[in-house]
Write a protein that holds these residues in place. Structure first.
Motif, PDB file in Angstrom:
ATOM      1  N   GLY A 132     -36.017  53.836 -34.194  1.00  0.00           N
ATOM      2  CA  GLY A 132     -36.849  52.657 -34.450  1.00  0.00           C
ATOM      3  C   GLY A 132     -36.791  52.186 -35.890  1.00  0.00           C
ATOM      4  N   ALA A 133     -36.021  52.880 -36.741  1.00  0.00           N
ATOM      5  CA  ALA A 133     -35.938  52.520 -38.168  1.00  0.00           C
ATOM      6  C   ALA A 133     -34.684  51.686 -38.414  1.00  0.00           C
ATOM      7  N   THR A 134     -34.843  50.366 -38.375  1.00  0.00           N
ATOM      8  CA  THR A 134     -33.732  49.455 -38.632  1.00  0.00           C
ATOM      9  C   THR A 134     -34.204  48.364 -39.587  1.00  0.00           C
ATOM     10  N   ASN A 135     -33.285  47.498 -39.990  1.00  0.00           N
ATOM     11  CA  ASN A 135     -33.682  46.395 -40.866  1.00  0.00           C
ATOM     12  C   ASN A 135     -34.509  45.343 -40.129  1.00  0.00           C
ATOM     13  N   HIS A 136     -34.625  45.475 -38.798  1.00  0.00           N
ATOM     14  CA  HIS A 136     -35.436  44.526 -38.012  1.00  0.00           C
ATOM     15  C   HIS A 136     -36.771  45.111 -37.557  1.00  0.00           C
ATOM     16  N   THR A 137     -37.111  46.304 -38.012  1.00  0.00           N
ATOM     17  CA  THR A 137     -38.344  46.963 -37.566  1.00  0.00           C
ATOM     18  C   THR A 137     -39.579  46.109 -37.825  1.00  0.00           C
ATOM     19  N   LEU A 138     -39.596  45.395 -38.957  1.00  0.00           N
ATOM     20  CA  LEU A 138     -40.783  44.609 -39.330  1.00  0.00           C
ATOM     21  C   LEU A 138     -40.574  43.110 -39.157  1.00  0.00           C
ATOM     22  N   ASP A 139     -39.653  42.712 -38.299  1.00  0.00           N
ATOM     23  CA  ASP A 139     -39.415  41.275 -38.075  1.00  0.00           C
ATOM     24  C   ASP A 139     -40.685  40.541 -37.677  1.00  0.00           C
ATOM     25  N   PHE A 140     -41.580  41.215 -36.970  1.00  0.00           N
ATOM     26  CA  PHE A 140     -42.861  40.618 -36.590  1.00  0.00           C
ATOM     27  C   PHE A 140     -44.028  41.432 -37.152  1.00  0.00           C
ATOM     28  N   GLY A 141     -43.797  41.950 -38.344  1.00  0.00           N
ATOM     29  CA  GLY A 141     -44.851  42.641 -39.073  1.00  0.00           C
ATOM     30  C   GLY A 141     -45.273  43.957 -38.436  1.00  0.00           C
ATOM     31  N   VAL A 142     -46.392  44.465 -38.931  1.00  0.00           N
ATOM     32  CA  VAL A 142     -46.921  45.730 -38.444  1.00  0.00           C
ATOM     33  C   VAL A 142     -47.352  45.611 -36.990  1.00  0.00           C
ATOM     34  N   ASP A 143     -47.892  44.453 -36.593  1.00  0.00           N
ATOM     35  CA  ASP A 143     -48.326  44.271 -35.203  1.00  0.00           C
ATOM     36  C   ASP A 143     -47.157  44.435 -34.232  1.00  0.00           C
ATOM     37  N   ALA A 164     -34.935  59.843 -38.566  1.00  0.00           N
ATOM     38  CA  ALA A 164     -34.361  58.499 -38.646  1.00  0.00           C
ATOM     39  C   ALA A 164     -34.780  57.809 -39.943  1.00  0.00           C
ATOM     40  N   TYR A 165     -33.804  57.091 -40.550  1.00  0.00           N
ATOM     41  CA  TYR A 165     -34.049  56.385 -41.819  1.00  0.00           C
ATOM     42  C   TYR A 165     -33.288  55.066 -41.822  1.00  0.00           C
ATOM     43  N   THR A 166     -33.834  54.068 -42.520  1.00  0.00           N
ATOM     44  CA  THR A 166     -33.165  52.781 -42.680  1.00  0.00           C
ATOM     45  C   THR A 166     -33.069  52.426 -44.161  1.00  0.00           C
ATOM     46  N   ASN A 217     -35.131  44.035 -44.393  1.00  0.00           N
ATOM     47  CA  ASN A 217     -34.862  42.614 -44.679  1.00  0.00           C
ATOM     48  C   ASN A 217     -35.886  41.994 -45.637  1.00  0.00           C
ATOM     49  N   GLY A 218     -36.334  42.787 -46.584  1.00  0.00           N
ATOM     50  CA  GLY A 218     -37.251  42.268 -47.602  1.00  0.00           C
ATOM     51  C   GLY A 218     -38.706  42.218 -47.172  1.00  0.00           C
ATOM     52  N   ILE A 219     -39.000  42.550 -45.923  1.00  0.00           N
ATOM     53  CA  ILE A 219     -40.393  42.559 -45.453  1.00  0.00           C
ATOM     54  C   ILE A 219     -41.006  43.905 -45.788  1.00  0.00           C
ATOM     55  N   GLU A 220     -42.088  43.880 -46.560  1.00  0.00           N
ATOM     56  CA  GLU A 220     -42.718  45.118 -47.004  1.00  0.00           C
ATOM     57  C   GLU A 220     -43.723  45.620 -45.965  1.00  0.00           C
ATOM     58  N   PRO A 221     -43.745  46.919 -45.720  1.00  0.00           N
ATOM     59  CA  PRO A 221     -44.745  47.481 -44.808  1.00  0.00           C
ATOM     60  C   PRO A 221     -46.118  47.518 -45.467  1.00  0.00           C
ATOM     61  N   ASP A 222     -47.143  47.780 -44.671  1.00  0.00           N
ATOM     62  CA  ASP A 222     -48.511  47.825 -45.196  1.00  0.00           C
ATOM     63  C   ASP A 222     -48.823  49.138 -45.901  1.00  0.00           C
ATOM     64  N   THR A 223     -48.049  50.187 -45.606  1.00  0.00           N
ATOM     65  CA  THR A 223     -48.262  51.491 -46.239  1.00  0.00           C
ATOM     66  C   THR A 223     -46.904  52.104 -46.569  1.00  0.00           C
ATOM     67  N   ASN A 224     -46.911  53.184 -47.358  1.00  0.00           N
ATOM     68  CA  ASN A 224     -45.641  53.811 -47.728  1.00  0.00           C
ATOM     69  C   ASN A 224     -45.127  54.772 -46.656  1.00  0.00           C
ATOM     70  N   TRP A 225     -45.887  54.950 -45.555  1.00  0.00           N
ATOM     71  CA  TRP A 225     -45.448  55.856 -44.489  1.00  0.00           C
ATOM     72  C   TRP A 225     -45.103  55.121 -43.181  1.00  0.00           C
ATOM     73  N   ARG A 226     -45.277  53.806 -43.152  1.00  0.00           N
ATOM     74  CA  ARG A 226     -45.098  53.064 -41.893  1.00  0.00           C
ATOM     75  C   ARG A 226     -43.670  53.170 -41.353  1.00  0.00           C
ATOM     76  N   VAL A 227     -42.694  53.022 -42.257  1.00  0.00           N
ATOM     77  CA  VAL A 227     -41.279  53.048 -41.868  1.00  0.00           C
ATOM     78  C   VAL A 227     -40.553  54.087 -42.709  1.00  0.00           C
ATOM     79  N   ASN A 228     -39.630  54.802 -42.113  1.00  0.00           N
ATOM     80  CA  ASN A 228     -38.813  55.766 -42.867  1.00  0.00           C
ATOM     81  C   ASN A 228     -37.655  55.052 -43.558  1.00  0.00           C
ATOM     82  N   TYR A 229     -37.727  54.952 -44.892  1.00  0.00           N
ATOM     83  CA  TYR A 229     -36.617  54.435 -45.682  1.00  0.00           C
ATOM     84  C   TYR A 229     -35.835  55.619 -46.273  1.00  0.00           C
ATOM     85  N   PHE A 230     -34.587  55.369 -46.656  1.00  0.00           N
ATOM     86  CA  PHE A 230     -33.822  56.401 -47.338  1.00  0.00           C
ATOM     87  C   PHE A 230     -34.534  56.780 -48.633  1.00  0.00           C
TER      88      PHE A 230
END
Length: 264
Positions: free
Chosen positions: A138-149, A193-195, A199-212
């Motif tokens: 689930g960790a891709t550059n499109h994970t937050l295309d529609f935000g946290v919701d 999993a890491y991405t 695409n420049g969209i920031e998550p609401d917290t530092n744990w929402r998405v796994n980045y490298f």
């Protein structure tokens, strides 16, 4: 299989013998082992049982708008299954099957769409589970295309499948610290999993998405080795429209190798 072949051949050897066994001259009762015999037998090295578990991995499952249109049925629902007929047998026959679900299931509150912001009908997920996929990135550059919701909706969708591991995006900090595992034939696999970005969209917290992140990766892999026999990593990286490996990939690829990750 190796273990069973050994057992069967041993059974055949004893089942076919016609030789008469004479009692030992020492007066020992037939069939009774001496202490020294038992010690010798117990000290003989045992061959490890051979296990073979098949794994298949599929890359970007990227659902553009024309793919959504092609999957639409007369009643307005969606069925993507016929698009995967050529790989269906391979996925079904694998003991463990990985899929990079490139596009998010943001739900019907948003329009189903393709590039640049992807919202894929969740029926695709059902089709993928029916095919036999059990590890979903689930960790891709499109994970937050529609935000946290949108990301949270996708999480809720995948949670209904208890035998599927969907990771890389999380509903809580506690969940982000857990190591997803799955077992096959007594062997435990962990799945990380890491991405490279969203695409420049920031998550609401530092744990929402796994980045490298090297420190996090080192921590995760160490924890994964404690709870599993095999460590699998989904690495969402690289430059689009080229097969040239970039320096970012080389750096983290070497890190995974140094940490002795089993599958990337």
């Amino acid at each position: 299989m190796k273990k069973w072949l050994t057992l069967l051949s041993t059974f055949a050897l004893f089942g076919c013998t016609t030789q008469t066994v004479e009692p030992a001259e020492s007066g020992e009762e037939e069939g009774v082992r001496t202490e020294s015999q038992a010690t010798i037998e117990s000290s003989e090295p045992q061959e490890p049982e051979e296990k073979r578990i098949s794994f298949i991995g599929v890359g970007d499952n990227l659902i553009h708008e024309n793919v959504i249109w092609a999957a639409e049925t007369p009643d307005g629902s969606y069925d993507f299954s016929n698009m995967y007929e050529n790989i269906a047998a391979d996925v079904e026959n694998a003991d463990l099957a990985f899929l990079n679900q490139e596009t998010i299931f943001a739900g019907p509150d948003y329009p189903y769409s393709g590039y640049p912001s992807f919202n894929t009908p969740e029926q695709l997920g059902t089709n993928m589970v029916d095919l036999g996929f059990d590890l979903i990135n689930g960790a891709t550059n499109h994970t937050l295309d529609f935000g946290v919701d949108g990301a949270t909706y996708a999480l809720d969708f995948w949670k209904q499948y208890e035998d599927v591991r969907y990771t890389g995006v999380f509903e809580s900090e506690e969940a982000s610290l857990e190591i997803p595992t799955i077992e096959r034939d007594g062997v435990t696999f962990s799945f990380l999993a890491y991405t490279y970005g969203t695409n420049g969209i920031e998550p609401d917290t530092n744990w929402r998405v796994n980045y490298f992140d090297e420190e996090k990766i080192r921590t995760d892999v160490a924890k994964a080795k404690e709870v599993s026999d095999v460590v699998i990593v989904s690495a969402h990286w690289g430059d689009e429209n080229t097969y040239v490996v970039n320096e970012y990939q080389k750096y983290y690829g070497q890190l995974f190798a140094d940490l002795e990750v089993d599958v990337v």
